[in-house]
Design an enzyme around this catalytic site. Structure first.
Site, mmCIF file in Angstrom:
data_model
loop_
_atom_site.group_PDB
_atom_site.id
_atom_site.type_symbol
_atom_site.label_atom_id
_atom_site.label_comp_id
_atom_site.label_asym_id
_atom_site.label_seq_id
_atom_site.Cartn_x
_atom_site.Cartn_y
_atom_site.Cartn_z
ATOM 1 N N HIS A 98 0.779 -1.223 -0.039
ATOM 2 C CA HIS A 98 -0.126 -0.066 -0.012
ATOM 3 C C HIS A 98 0.845 1.499 0.170
ATOM 4 C CE1 HIS A 98 -3.774 -2.031 1.859
ATOM 5 N NE2 HIS A 98 -3.887 -2.000 0.514
ATOM 6 N N TYR B 33 -9.398 4.417 2.931
ATOM 7 C CA TYR B 33 -10.131 3.541 3.634
ATOM 8 C C TYR B 33 -11.651 3.604 3.720
ATOM 9 C CZ TYR B 33 -5.707 0.990 4.532
ATOM 10 O OH TYR B 33 -4.614 0.354 4.516
ATOM 11 N N GLU C 32 0.750 1.826 8.175
ATOM 12 C CA GLU C 32 1.273 2.418 7.036
ATOM 13 C C GLU C 32 1.525 4.117 7.506
ATOM 14 O OE1 GLU C 32 -2.169 1.878 4.257
ATOM 15 O OE2 GLU C 32 -1.836 -0.278 4.419
ATOM 16 N N ARG D 21 3.432 -1.152 -11.249
ATOM 17 C CA ARG D 21 3.911 -2.257 -11.012
ATOM 18 C C ARG D 21 5.213 -2.254 -10.007
ATOM 19 N NH1 ARG D 21 -0.033 -2.847 -13.520
ATOM 20 N NH2 ARG D 21 -0.563 -4.097 -15.343
ATOM 21 N N TYR E 91 9.035 -3.620 -8.846
ATOM 22 C CA TYR E 91 10.352 -4.289 -9.414
ATOM 23 C C TYR E 91 11.263 -4.370 -8.462
ATOM 24 C CZ TYR E 91 8.087 -4.198 -13.992
ATOM 25 O OH TYR E 91 6.923 -4.307 -15.008
ATOM 26 N N GLY F 148 12.754 -18.180 -12.319
ATOM 27 C CA GLY F 148 12.536 -17.013 -13.392
ATOM 28 C C GLY F 148 13.147 -15.748 -13.011
ATOM 29 N N GLY G 193 12.263 -13.911 -10.721
ATOM 30 C CA GLY G 193 12.515 -13.736 -9.332
ATOM 31 C C GLY G 193 14.205 -13.781 -8.859
HETATM 32 C C1 LIG Z 1 7.470 -7.563 -5.182
HETATM 33 C C2 LIG Z 1 7.654 -7.800 -6.830
HETATM 34 C C3 LIG Z 1 8.811 -7.533 -7.387
HETATM 35 C C4 LIG Z 1 9.013 -8.014 -8.653
HETATM 36 N N1 LIG Z 1 10.348 -7.783 -9.140
HETATM 37 C C5 LIG Z 1 10.131 -8.086 -10.799
HETATM 38 C C6 LIG Z 1 11.465 -7.920 -11.313
HETATM 39 O O1 LIG Z 1 12.445 -7.735 -10.579
HETATM 40 N N2 LIG Z 1 11.715 -8.070 -12.590
HETATM 41 C C7 LIG Z 1 10.411 -8.426 -13.297
HETATM 42 O O2 LIG Z 1 10.548 -8.407 -14.617
HETATM 43 N N3 LIG Z 1 9.206 -8.480 -12.789
HETATM 44 C C8 LIG Z 1 8.913 -8.239 -11.663
HETATM 45 N N4 LIG Z 1 7.903 -8.262 -10.680
HETATM 46 C C9 LIG Z 1 6.588 -8.608 -11.548
HETATM 47 C C10 LIG Z 1 6.225 -7.087 -12.298
HETATM 48 O O3 LIG Z 1 5.843 -6.418 -11.095
HETATM 49 C C11 LIG Z 1 5.026 -7.201 -13.337
HETATM 50 O O4 LIG Z 1 3.698 -8.152 -12.595
HETATM 51 C C12 LIG Z 1 5.590 -7.992 -14.614
HETATM 52 O O5 LIG Z 1 6.376 -7.013 -15.246
HETATM 53 C C13 LIG Z 1 4.263 -7.992 -15.524
HETATM 54 O O6 LIG Z 1 3.688 -6.865 -15.583
HETATM 55 P P1 LIG Z 1 3.201 -6.452 -16.978
HETATM 56 O O7 LIG Z 1 2.430 -5.302 -16.780
HETATM 57 O O8 LIG Z 1 4.193 -6.393 -18.030
HETATM 58 O O9 LIG Z 1 2.040 -7.313 -17.173
HETATM 59 P P2 LIG Z 1 0.354 -7.395 -16.750
HETATM 60 O O10 LIG Z 1 -0.059 -6.859 -17.708
HETATM 61 O O11 LIG Z 1 0.432 -7.161 -15.221
HETATM 62 O O12 LIG Z 1 0.080 -9.053 -17.041
HETATM 63 C C14 LIG Z 1 0.681 -9.889 -16.174
HETATM 64 C C15 LIG Z 1 0.141 -11.343 -16.765
HETATM 65 O O13 LIG Z 1 -1.230 -11.489 -16.619
HETATM 66 C C16 LIG Z 1 -1.733 -12.177 -17.738
HETATM 67 N N5 LIG Z 1 -3.189 -11.650 -17.915
HETATM 68 C C17 LIG Z 1 -3.702 -10.760 -18.412
HETATM 69 N N6 LIG Z 1 -4.960 -10.814 -18.531
HETATM 70 C C18 LIG Z 1 -5.176 -12.121 -18.036
HETATM 71 C C19 LIG Z 1 -6.371 -12.785 -17.824
HETATM 72 N N7 LIG Z 1 -7.693 -12.078 -18.152
HETATM 73 N N8 LIG Z 1 -6.251 -14.005 -17.318
HETATM 74 C C20 LIG Z 1 -5.176 -14.302 -16.881
HETATM 75 N N9 LIG Z 1 -4.035 -13.664 -17.099
HETATM 76 C C21 LIG Z 1 -4.133 -12.594 -17.848
HETATM 77 C C22 LIG Z 1 -0.871 -11.442 -18.825
HETATM 78 O O14 LIG Z 1 -0.910 -12.514 -19.927
HETATM 79 C C23 LIG Z 1 0.674 -11.516 -18.418
HETATM 80 O O15 LIG Z 1 1.148 -12.709 -18.310
HETATM 81 C C24 LIG Z 1 7.722 -8.289 -9.482
HETATM 82 C C25 LIG Z 1 6.545 -8.093 -8.715
HETATM 83 C C26 LIG Z 1 6.520 -7.884 -7.387
HETATM 84 C C27 LIG Z 1 5.235 -7.991 -6.715
HETATM 85 C C1 HEM Z 2 -8.566 -3.213 5.471
HETATM 86 C C2 HEM Z 2 -8.506 -2.597 4.245
HETATM 87 C C3 HEM Z 2 -7.512 -3.332 3.061
HETATM 88 C C4 HEM Z 2 -7.211 -4.648 3.172
HETATM 89 C C5 HEM Z 2 -7.682 -5.921 3.923
HETATM 90 C C6 HEM Z 2 -6.548 -4.718 1.787
HETATM 91 C C7 HEM Z 2 -5.756 -6.095 1.406
HETATM 92 C C8 HEM Z 2 -4.899 -5.936 0.399
HETATM 93 C C9 HEM Z 2 -4.148 -7.148 -0.205
HETATM 94 C C10 HEM Z 2 -4.200 -8.496 0.683
HETATM 95 C C11 HEM Z 2 -3.620 -6.796 -1.309
HETATM 96 C C12 HEM Z 2 -2.578 -7.740 -1.987
HETATM 97 C C13 HEM Z 2 -1.195 -7.511 -1.474
HETATM 98 C C14 HEM Z 2 0.051 -8.000 -2.209
HETATM 99 O O1 HEM Z 2 -0.361 -8.497 -3.458
HETATM 100 O O2 HEM Z 2 1.136 -8.033 -1.727
HETATM 101 C C15 HEM Z 2 -3.798 -5.361 -1.522
HETATM 102 C C16 HEM Z 2 -3.305 -4.802 -2.534
HETATM 103 C C17 HEM Z 2 -3.768 -3.638 -2.812
HETATM 104 N N1 HEM Z 2 -4.479 -2.489 -2.069
HETATM 105 FE FE1 HEM Z 2 -5.452 -2.953 -0.322
HETATM 106 N N2 HEM Z 2 -6.414 -3.498 1.298
HETATM 107 C C18 HEM Z 2 -7.369 -2.700 1.933
HETATM 108 C C19 HEM Z 2 -7.341 -1.343 1.904
HETATM 109 C C20 HEM Z 2 -6.990 -0.616 0.622
HETATM 110 C C21 HEM Z 2 -7.336 0.610 0.380
HETATM 111 C C22 HEM Z 2 -7.940 1.714 1.189
HETATM 112 C C23 HEM Z 2 -6.797 0.833 -0.976
HETATM 113 C C24 HEM Z 2 -6.815 2.130 -1.782
HETATM 114 C C25 HEM Z 2 -7.600 2.274 -2.693
HETATM 115 C C26 HEM Z 2 -6.222 -0.149 -1.321
HETATM 116 C C27 HEM Z 2 -5.413 -0.357 -2.607
HETATM 117 C C28 HEM Z 2 -4.714 -1.650 -2.657
HETATM 118 C C29 HEM Z 2 -3.872 -1.568 -4.048
HETATM 119 C C30 HEM Z 2 -3.905 -0.749 -5.311
HETATM 120 C C31 HEM Z 2 -3.436 -2.864 -4.191
HETATM 121 C C32 HEM Z 2 -2.238 -3.340 -5.292
HETATM 122 C C33 HEM Z 2 -3.507 -4.376 -6.206
HETATM 123 C C34 HEM Z 2 -2.933 -4.893 -7.270
HETATM 124 O O3 HEM Z 2 -1.636 -4.765 -7.698
HETATM 125 O O4 HEM Z 2 -3.645 -5.075 -8.158
HETATM 126 N N3 HEM Z 2 -6.244 -1.108 -0.411
HETATM 127 N N4 HEM Z 2 -4.825 -4.968 -0.519
#
Ligand SMILES: Cc1cc2nc3c(=O)[nH]c(=O)nc-3n(C[C@H](O)[C@H](O)[C@H](O)COP(=O)(O)OP(=O)(O)OC[C@H]3O[C@@H](n4cnc5c(N)ncnc54)[C@H](O)[C@@H]3O)c2cc1C
Ligand code: HEM
Length: 313
Positions: free
Chosen positions: A84, A94, A136, A205, A207, A274, A276
């Site tokens: 967050h 919230y 937070e 996203r 990274y 990968g 990762g």
């Molecule tokens: C903590 C963390 C660290 C990370 N570190 C790295 C890093 O160092 N390097 C790196 O390259 N990435 C890393 N990632 C992953 C990165 O954040 C992105 O998720 C990645 O680059 C893909 O993003 P994108 O926008 O290109 O793909 P997105 O648009 O997010 O799509 C992701 C996948 O979802 C699939 N998808 C789309 N629509 C659907 C659907 N309807 N049903 C099923 N699947 C679907 C797509 O085909 C694609 O394969 C990390 C993620 C996290 C959470």
């Molecule tokens: C008690 C309240 C909330 C709970 C329990 C909650 C829970 C979560 C969880 C479990 C995740 C996934 C974490 C991860 O992938 O590492 C997440 C991601 C996220 N949350 Fe919350 N959340 C809360 C409130 C909020 C609020 C207030 C916002 C603001 C609009 C918010 C915005 C987001 C966003 C943008 C992500 C990333 C989602 C994504 O990558 O698609 N959340 N939250």
């Protein structure tokens, strides 16, 4: 929350087990359509694949199951809080989330949604929101206190791009304001945010930082997400791969609970799959530079053949 309310929350556990994702699907669908500005924050592909709906449903269920002692969830909440904070979530948001979560409980429970159950869930949500907001707030404060730290988004310039393999590029990022940048724990990540013309809104996203801390720049190494059989290409990674040196990008301060404890002398074993592998580079390099080196017991990285030629990462 009183005992009666806690019992009412526990009574909804079977419903959450069977209908949890219906609830969170309804929640995201209504919240995002009625508050379109939130589409700048939520990962649209996680919405399309159902990943985020599943993750939230599991979290709500875990909260209900631990309603007597929610502090057992503290490590999970810290991980969510880090995500967050890396997305610059505000306390006021919230209220929006609470509103749509409670209306979704009403909608999906239907006739079973008694006034007492709704009151109990409102109370439970408010308590959880308070825990999250205060966690937070502490994280934001510690980011701002650190030398070179900041809250929210900061504009960075891509100062260099290195093609590491057929599908991975490293991006070197320097702050546009030419100020100092905060250090980080090896293994932490940044969020980056970019405008997506096809969607007409931004997408963030995460990274991992792929080198040990260097006060001159942050480095991320991004795999181009493409050729996914019947699924669309990844949105942000493909946009990043088209970026040039000199382009701007929004970056949040380093976050994340998955990192090396550089103070401990425990040996380390590193395992990745990968792309990762990226946080492992940061960990290995930081350990190499450290006075108090950890013994490396083993490092296993499963990578595809076309990603093998990782030059500098
Ligand atoms: C903590 C963390 C660290 C990370 N570190 C790295 C890093 O160092 N390097 C790196 O390259 N990435 C890393 N990632 C992953 C990165 O954040 C992105 O998720 C990645 O680059 C893909 O993003 P994108 O926008 O290109 O793909 P997105 O648009 O997010 O799509 C992701 C996948 O979802 C699939 N998808 C789309 N629509 C659907 C659907 N309807 N049903 C099923 N699947 C679907 C797509 O085909 C694609 O394969 C990390 C993620 C996290 C959470
Ligand atoms: C008690 C309240 C909330 C709970 C329990 C909650 C829970 C979560 C969880 C479990 C995740 C996934 C974490 C991860 O992938 O590492 C997440 C991601 C996220 N949350 Fe919350 N959340 C809360 C409130 C909020 C609020 C207030 C916002 C603001 C609009 C918010 C915005 C987001 C966003 C943008 C992500 C990333 C989602 C994504 O990558 O698609 N959340 N939250």
């Amino acid at each position: 929350m009183n005992t009666n309310q806690k019992n009412l929350i526990k009574a909804t556990i079977p419903f959450l087990k069977t209908n949890g994702t219906d609830l969170t699907k309804h929640f995201y669908a209504t919240m995002l359509s009625e508050n379109p500005e939130l589409n700048n924050l939520f990962n649209i592909s996680n919405q399309a694949s159902g990943r985020q709906q599943n993750v939230l449903a599991n979290t709500v269920l875990a909260y209900a199951e631990n309603i007597e002692k929610p502090t057992v969830l503290i490590n999970i909440l810290k991980g969510i809080g880090n995500k967050h904070v890396s997305l610059n979530i505000h306390p006021e948001q919230y209220k929006i989330v609470g509103h749509y979560l409670i209306s979704s409980i009403k909608a999906i429970l239907g006739d079973a949604a008694t006034a007492e159950i709704i009151e109990a869930w409102t109370e439970a949500y408010n308590e959880l929101a308070q825990i999250m907001i205060s966690l937070e707030d502490g994280m934001y404060q510690s980011k701002v206190r650190k030398t070179g730290g900041w809250k929210g988004w900061r504009t960075f310039i891509i100062s260099d791009i290195v093609e590491e393999s057929a599908e991975i590029k490293s991006f070197y990022l320097k702050p546009k304001d030419k100020g100092t940048i905060t250090d980080y724990h090896p293994g932490q990540y940044i969020s980056v945010k970019t405008f997506v013309p096809e969607l007409q809104h931004e997408q963030p996203r995460q990274y991992s930082l792929s080198s040990a801390f260097n006060p001159e720049y942050y480095r991320i190494s991004v795999k181009k997400d493409q050729n996914n059989q019947h699924l669309p290409d990844g949105i942000v990674s493909n946009i990043l791969h088209k970026k040039n040196i000199g382009d701007e990008i929004e970056v949040s301060a380093p976050s994340g609970v998955f990192h090396l404890d550089t103070h401990s002398e425990n040996p380390m074993v590193l395992i990745s799959g990968g792309v990762g592998i990226t946080p492992l580079f940061s960990m290995l390099e930081a350990n190499k530079n450290s006075v108090k080196k950890k013994q490396l017991y083993g490092c296993i990285a499963a990578v595809m053949r076309k990603s093998m030629h990782l030059k500098t990462i």
